[in-house]
Scaffold this motif. Structure first.
Motif, short mmCIF file in Angstrom:
data_model
loop_
_atom_site.label_atom_id
_atom_site.label_comp_id
_atom_site.label_asym_id
_atom_site.label_seq_id
_atom_site.Cartn_x
_atom_site.Cartn_y
_atom_site.Cartn_z
N VAL A 77 0.85 -1.19 0.00
CA VAL A 77 0.00 0.00 0.00
C VAL A 77 0.89 1.24 0.00
CG1 VAL A 77 -1.76 1.29 1.25
CG2 VAL A 77 -1.82 -1.21 1.25
N ASN A 78 0.80 2.01 -1.06
CA ASN A 78 1.54 3.26 -1.17
C ASN A 78 0.56 4.42 -0.99
OD1 ASN A 78 4.17 2.14 -2.08
ND2 ASN A 78 2.92 1.46 -3.79
N ILE A 79 0.84 5.31 -0.04
CA ILE A 79 -0.01 6.47 0.21
C ILE A 79 0.58 7.64 -0.58
CG2 ILE A 79 -0.93 8.04 1.93
CD1 ILE A 79 -0.65 5.71 3.94
N VAL A 80 -0.29 8.29 -1.37
CA VAL A 80 0.14 9.36 -2.26
C VAL A 80 -0.47 10.69 -1.82
CG1 VAL A 80 0.10 10.18 -4.65
CG2 VAL A 80 0.30 7.73 -4.18
N ARG A 81 0.38 11.71 -1.73
CA ARG A 81 -0.06 13.09 -1.49
C ARG A 81 0.73 13.99 -2.43
NH1 ARG A 81 0.09 11.38 3.99
NH2 ARG A 81 -2.02 11.04 4.73
N ASP A 82 0.06 14.93 -3.07
CA ASP A 82 0.70 15.84 -4.02
C ASP A 82 1.53 15.09 -5.06
OD1 ASP A 82 -0.38 18.11 -2.75
OD2 ASP A 82 1.24 18.06 -1.27
N GLN A 83 0.98 14.03 -5.58
CA GLN A 83 1.57 13.19 -6.63
C GLN A 83 2.88 12.51 -6.23
OE1 GLN A 83 1.81 15.47 -10.26
NE2 GLN A 83 -0.40 15.49 -10.51
N GLU A 84 3.15 12.42 -4.94
CA GLU A 84 4.36 11.75 -4.45
C GLU A 84 3.97 10.65 -3.46
OE1 GLU A 84 7.64 12.45 -5.21
OE2 GLU A 84 6.94 13.92 -6.67
N ILE A 85 4.67 9.54 -3.51
CA ILE A 85 4.48 8.49 -2.51
C ILE A 85 5.12 8.98 -1.21
CG2 ILE A 85 5.04 6.13 -1.82
CD1 ILE A 85 4.93 5.37 -4.79
N VAL A 86 4.31 9.18 -0.18
CA VAL A 86 4.81 9.72 1.08
C VAL A 86 4.97 8.63 2.15
CG1 VAL A 86 3.94 12.05 0.70
CG2 VAL A 86 2.50 10.38 1.87
N GLU A 87 4.32 7.49 1.94
CA GLU A 87 4.40 6.42 2.93
C GLU A 87 4.04 5.09 2.30
OE1 GLU A 87 2.30 5.28 7.22
OE2 GLU A 87 1.82 7.19 6.26
N LYS A 88 4.71 4.05 2.77
CA LYS A 88 4.35 2.68 2.39
C LYS A 88 3.85 2.00 3.66
CE LYS A 88 7.45 1.91 -1.45
NZ LYS A 88 7.12 0.97 -2.47
N LYS A 89 2.70 1.33 3.55
CA LYS A 89 2.12 0.67 4.70
C LYS A 89 2.19 -0.84 4.52
CE LYS A 89 -1.27 3.59 6.88
NZ LYS A 89 -1.25 3.48 8.27
N ASP A 90 2.57 -1.50 5.60
CA ASP A 90 2.51 -2.96 5.63
C ASP A 90 1.16 -3.36 6.19
OD1 ASP A 90 5.11 -3.37 4.66
OD2 ASP A 90 5.94 -3.07 6.66
N LEU A 91 0.51 -4.29 5.55
CA LEU A 91 -0.79 -4.75 6.01
C LEU A 91 -0.63 -5.93 6.96
CD1 LEU A 91 -2.74 -4.67 2.63
CD2 LEU A 91 -2.85 -3.02 4.49
N GLU A 92 -1.58 -6.04 7.86
CA GLU A 92 -1.64 -7.17 8.78
C GLU A 92 -3.04 -7.74 8.70
OE1 GLU A 92 -0.74 -5.70 12.63
OE2 GLU A 92 1.33 -5.22 12.15
N LEU A 93 -3.16 -8.99 9.12
CA LEU A 93 -4.50 -9.56 9.24
C LEU A 93 -5.24 -8.79 10.33
CD1 LEU A 93 -3.67 -13.36 9.14
CD2 LEU A 93 -4.96 -12.10 7.44
N PRO A 94 -6.42 -8.26 10.03
CA PRO A 94 -7.16 -7.53 11.07
C PRO A 94 -7.67 -8.51 12.13
CG PRO A 94 -8.46 -7.68 9.06
CD PRO A 94 -7.12 -8.25 8.75
N LYS A 95 -7.70 -8.06 13.36
CA LYS A 95 -8.19 -8.89 14.46
C LYS A 95 -9.70 -9.11 14.36
CE LYS A 95 -4.40 -8.14 17.51
NZ LYS A 95 -3.48 -8.73 16.60
N GLN A 96 -10.39 -8.15 13.75
CA GLN A 96 -11.84 -8.24 13.58
C GLN A 96 -12.22 -7.64 12.24
OE1 GLN A 96 -14.44 -6.58 16.72
NE2 GLN A 96 -15.43 -5.42 15.09
N ILE A 97 -13.18 -8.26 11.57
CA ILE A 97 -13.74 -7.67 10.35
C ILE A 97 -15.25 -7.61 10.51
CG2 ILE A 97 -11.89 -8.21 8.72
CD1 ILE A 97 -13.44 -10.68 7.93
N LYS A 98 -15.81 -6.53 10.01
CA LYS A 98 -17.25 -6.30 10.18
C LYS A 98 -17.89 -6.02 8.84
CE LYS A 98 -18.77 -3.64 13.63
NZ LYS A 98 -19.17 -2.40 14.35
N ASN A 99 -18.93 -6.79 8.52
CA ASN A 99 -19.74 -6.62 7.32
C ASN A 99 -18.95 -6.73 6.01
OD1 ASN A 99 -22.06 -6.24 8.89
ND2 ASN A 99 -21.62 -4.07 9.12
N VAL A 100 -17.96 -7.61 6.03
CA VAL A 100 -17.19 -7.90 4.81
C VAL A 100 -17.58 -9.26 4.27
CG1 VAL A 100 -14.87 -8.24 3.86
CG2 VAL A 100 -15.27 -6.46 5.56
#
Length: 142
Positions: A77-100
């Motif tokens: 997951v790359n977060i973009v602001r002002d056409q630049e990648i400002v952060e990369k996020k690592d995903l984890e398995l969520p502990k809870q999921i609702k209405n998915v």
């Protein structure tokens, strides 16, 4: 050579398993949001052979990354602001999921009471097992 333009603000979801970006589009309910989405399918990848990429131009607060973590926690997951990648996020398995996802147990209270949220808890992170909050029925991924 295919050229998809830069986005001003939003996300670039990379390293999606080839052919699964459309299901991610629906799971994340992107069709219900007022945002621009570019979907690149079966792109060449040194790491994966083939991959999908989603570019989502919208306010980052509108996207629930827990859904992505549930679908595939290996997505980049790359977060973009002002056409630049400002952060990369690592995903984890969520502990809870609702209405998915929905409980498949016909006797579960969530199947009978339509207003009740469909809530699942992560019970085995190693095997990626989720169970219904109400009846503890195991959810099986496809």
């Amino acid at each position: 050579m295919l050229n998809v333009g830069a986005i001003r603000e939003g996300y670039v979801l990379d390293h999606i398993k080839a052919g699964t970006s459309l299901s991610i589009y629906h799971y994340m309910k992107l069709d219900e949001l007022d945002c621009t989405v570019a979907m690149i399918m079966n792109a060449r990848s040194n790491k994966m052979g083939k991959k999908d990429i989603l570019k989502i131009e919208c306010d980052p607060s509108l996207i629930d990354l827990d859904i992505l973590g549930f679908i595939d926690h290996n997505i980049t997951v790359n977060i973009v602001r002002d056409q630049e990648i400002v952060e990369k996020k690592d995903l984890e398995l969520p502990k809870q999921i609702k209405n998915v996802i929905r409980c498949k147990n016909p006797r579960c209270i969530s199947s009978i009471e339509q207003e009740l949220d469909q809530v699942f808890y992560l019970t085995d992170p190693e095997k990626e097992v989720y169970r219904c909050k109400y009846c503890e029925t195991k959810y099986k991924k496809n």
